[in-house]
Structure formats: C-alpha cells, structure tokens
Design a protein around this motif. Structure first.
Motif, short mmCIF file in Angstrom:
data_model
loop_
_atom_site.label_atom_id
_atom_site.label_comp_id
_atom_site.label_asym_id
_atom_site.label_seq_id
_atom_site.Cartn_x
_atom_site.Cartn_y
_atom_site.Cartn_z
N PHE A 168 1.06 -1.22 0.13
CA PHE A 168 -0.02 0.03 0.18
C PHE A 168 0.78 1.25 0.08
N TRP A 169 0.40 2.51 -0.54
CA TRP A 169 0.96 3.60 -0.67
C TRP A 169 0.17 4.62 0.30
N ASP A 170 0.88 4.90 1.42
CA ASP A 170 0.14 6.19 2.10
C ASP A 170 0.60 7.57 1.73
N GLY A 171 1.35 7.80 0.60
CA GLY A 171 1.69 9.20 0.23
C GLY A 171 3.09 9.38 0.55
N THR A 172 3.46 8.65 1.71
CA THR A 172 5.12 8.77 2.07
C THR A 172 5.84 7.51 2.07
N SER A 173 5.26 6.31 2.36
CA SER A 173 5.92 5.41 2.36
C SER A 173 5.24 3.97 1.61
N VAL A 174 5.69 3.19 1.09
CA VAL A 174 5.17 1.91 0.56
C VAL A 174 5.22 1.07 1.66
N VAL A 175 4.04 0.46 2.13
CA VAL A 175 3.79 -0.43 3.43
C VAL A 175 3.11 -1.76 2.88
N TRP A 176 4.07 -2.73 3.45
CA TRP A 176 3.81 -4.12 3.39
C TRP A 176 3.24 -4.73 4.57
N PRO A 177 2.16 -5.41 4.49
CA PRO A 177 1.51 -5.89 5.81
C PRO A 177 2.40 -6.81 6.29
N SER A 178 2.51 -6.59 7.87
CA SER A 178 3.54 -7.52 8.86
C SER A 178 2.87 -8.79 9.14
N ALA A 179 1.60 -9.04 8.90
CA ALA A 179 1.15 -10.55 9.07
C ALA A 179 1.85 -11.47 8.41
N PRO A 180 1.85 -12.70 9.06
CA PRO A 180 2.47 -13.75 8.50
C PRO A 180 1.97 -14.17 7.05
N CYS A 181 3.13 -14.24 6.05
CA CYS A 181 2.80 -14.43 4.63
C CYS A 181 3.90 -15.03 4.03
N LEU A 182 3.76 -15.52 2.83
CA LEU A 182 4.82 -15.91 2.09
C LEU A 182 5.66 -14.72 1.49
N GLY A 184 7.33 -13.51 -1.04
CA GLY A 184 7.68 -13.55 -2.31
C GLY A 184 9.08 -12.81 -2.80
N ILE A 185 9.62 -13.48 -4.14
CA ILE A 185 10.96 -13.20 -4.53
C ILE A 185 10.77 -11.85 -4.93
N THR A 186 9.80 -11.49 -5.97
CA THR A 186 9.62 -10.17 -6.21
C THR A 186 9.42 -9.12 -5.12
N MET A 187 8.80 -9.34 -4.06
CA MET A 187 8.72 -8.44 -2.87
C MET A 187 10.10 -8.29 -2.35
N ALA A 188 10.67 -9.48 -2.13
CA ALA A 188 12.04 -9.34 -1.55
C ALA A 188 12.76 -8.42 -2.39
N LEU A 189 12.90 -8.22 -3.60
CA LEU A 189 13.70 -7.64 -4.51
C LEU A 189 13.20 -6.21 -4.44
N LEU A 190 11.88 -5.79 -4.27
CA LEU A 190 11.28 -4.31 -4.52
C LEU A 190 11.52 -3.81 -2.99
N GLU A 191 11.29 -4.75 -1.66
CA GLU A 191 11.19 -3.92 -0.40
C GLU A 191 12.45 -3.13 -0.20
N PRO A 192 13.69 -3.59 -0.36
CA PRO A 192 14.83 -2.61 -0.11
C PRO A 192 14.93 -1.33 -0.89
N ARG A 193 14.49 -1.52 -2.29
CA ARG A 193 14.83 -0.68 -3.22
C ARG A 193 13.42 0.46 -3.46
N LEU A 194 12.68 0.37 -2.61
CA LEU A 194 11.56 1.01 -2.34
C LEU A 194 11.48 1.91 -1.16
N GLY A 195 12.46 1.72 -0.39
CA GLY A 195 12.66 2.40 1.08
C GLY A 195 11.10 1.89 1.88
#
Length: 257
Positions: A168-182, A184-195
């Motif tokens: 999700f985008w709150d206007g400042t940060s990209v937010v990934w839910p912290s609940a238990p989930c898989l 994904g590799i695409t998520m893992a690649l994007l997460e550090p690159r999007l702050g």
C-alpha cells in the motif's frame, strides 16, 4: 515413506515410474516459480536459498543450488527455450521436478480488483503444495468477477493475496502488511529498493491509503479496488515500482554464463 502403489495410470495410460508419480501425487512438498529471460533470472540466489531452506525444514536435508541450476538448464534446453516460466518442485526424498512453460508477458500488469476472504495459509513462510484453501478463495473471487482474493484474519488484518503479495502507498511510504505471509521473491527484491516499511494493515485502514499494488513472479500490477474501497492508479508510484524492478540484474542459471 509410504510404499508406492504397484500400478498408476494417467488418462488410462500406465505411468512409466509409479514410485515417482506417487511422490508427486502426495501433495507434500514445496516449490519456487521464476521468470527466465535469455537464460537469466532476477533474484536467482533468493530462489535457491528458498528451495534449500524449505527443503531442510520439510525433509531434514538441504537442496544443493548447483543441482537445481543444472536441472533447470537441462529442462530449458530440452524445451528449446531461453525465455520461460519455470518452476522447481521439491518432494520427499528430495526428488526434484522442473516445469517449463510459456513466459509471462513482460511489462506492467493489468489493474486488479480484489475481494477479501477470511483465511490465512498454514506455514505461510513456505511456498508449499496443497494450497486448497487459497485456491478455493481465488476461484470464488474469479466467479464473483474479481481478479484475486485478499486473505485476512477473522479480525480484518490483511496478510497477502491468494497468489500475490500486496503493498500500500500512504503518500509517504510503501507499506507491506506485517502479518505472516509468503515473502515472495519479487517482494523481496522491491522492498529494499522502495524504502518500504512493514506494519499491521487492517481492512479499517484501507480508506487511509492512496494506492495499492500486488506482486508475484508473473506480474506487478496496480490495485483499483478491494471490495467496496476504490483506489486510483498512482502512475508516479507505479513507474517508480517498475523502475525498481527493472534495475535488478538477472543472474545466469548456467554457472559462468
């Protein structure tokens, strides 16, 4: 391990290796899915790490990355492909299956509409087989005219899509839910690159977000609705997400290539 049946048929034709087919039919195992382009895979090291880690957890021994690479290269060569959708499955006794199919379309994914379902996958950190629950909810979502099911707890906490991660985008940060989930590799690649940040996200929080998108091995796509909550497609955000993914260099499946 259970003794395999003496005879197995597929569509009326006796299977050549009943023991192997019995293993494949057991429903106990895990896999990873990747897109291959010109013999290269984004996040290959993460795929190999996932396979080894899950194999150790499920079967008590590791899965050598060089073995996986050799099997993947061999399957691609036999299929006559350098671009493909490729899956690697690990089963009891660390038997490995590789499937090669048409590559997913490159470029931005089509906008998606999601509907919620009260369901969290068991052992969500493993990309395991036997995903009846998530498939059930995904098929129900499709019959209702949606593109994907969004899995939540009974209390409305959001975890993941049936076959996607969501951000999700709150206007400042990209937010990934912290609940238990898989993860994904695409998520893992994007997460550090999007702050990005991780924090609990509930259905009640949805009106406070400006945009959302989903990711998996086949697509990155904006979300235009979750049930009755509509989201605008934030073109600037999506361009940033696509650019971040495009910046990831593919790793060669064939060592030394």
């Amino acid at each position: 391990m259970t003794t395999p049946p003496a005879h197995i048929e597929i569509d009326g034709v006796p299977a050549a290796e009943p023991g192997l087919l019995a293993t494949l039919m057991s429903g106990y195992g895990h896999f990873t899915a990747m897109q291959v382009r010109d013999g290269r895979v984004k996040g290959l090291g993460l795929h190999l790490e996932r396979l080894d880690r899950s194999t150790r957890e499920l079967f008590g021994r590791g899965l050598d990355g060089d073995r996986v690479r050799a099997l993947a290269v061999g399957a691609l060569e036999k299929a006559g492909r350098r671009d493909a959708s490729l899956r690697v499955y690990a089963y009891p006794d660390v038997r490995v299956a590789v499937t090669v199919a048409e590559p997913a379309p490159d470029g931005p994914g089509a906008p998606q509409r999601l509907t919620t379902a009260e369901y969290w996958r068991p052992a969500p950190h493993i990309k395991h087989l036997g995903g009846f629950g998530q498939n059930y909810h995904r098929e129900a979502a499709a019959r209702a005219g949606f593109d994907e099911a969004l899995l939540t707890s009974p209390y409305g906490e959001i975890a993941e899509g049936a076959i996607t991660n969501i951000a999700f985008w709150d206007g400042t940060s990209v937010v990934w839910p912290s609940a238990p989930c898989l993860e994904g590799i695409t998520m893992a690649l994007l997460e550090p690159r999007l702050g990005s940040v991780r924090r609990p996200v509930t259905l009640a929080d949805l009106p406070g977000f400006r945009a959302a998108f989903v990711t998996n091995s086949r697509t990155i796509a904006p979300v235009t609705a979750i049930d009755e909550t509509a989201f605008a497609v934030d073109e600037d955000l999506m361009e940033r997400v696509y650019a971040a993914y495009a910046s990831v260099e593919g790793e060669a499946l064939r060592p030394g290539a």
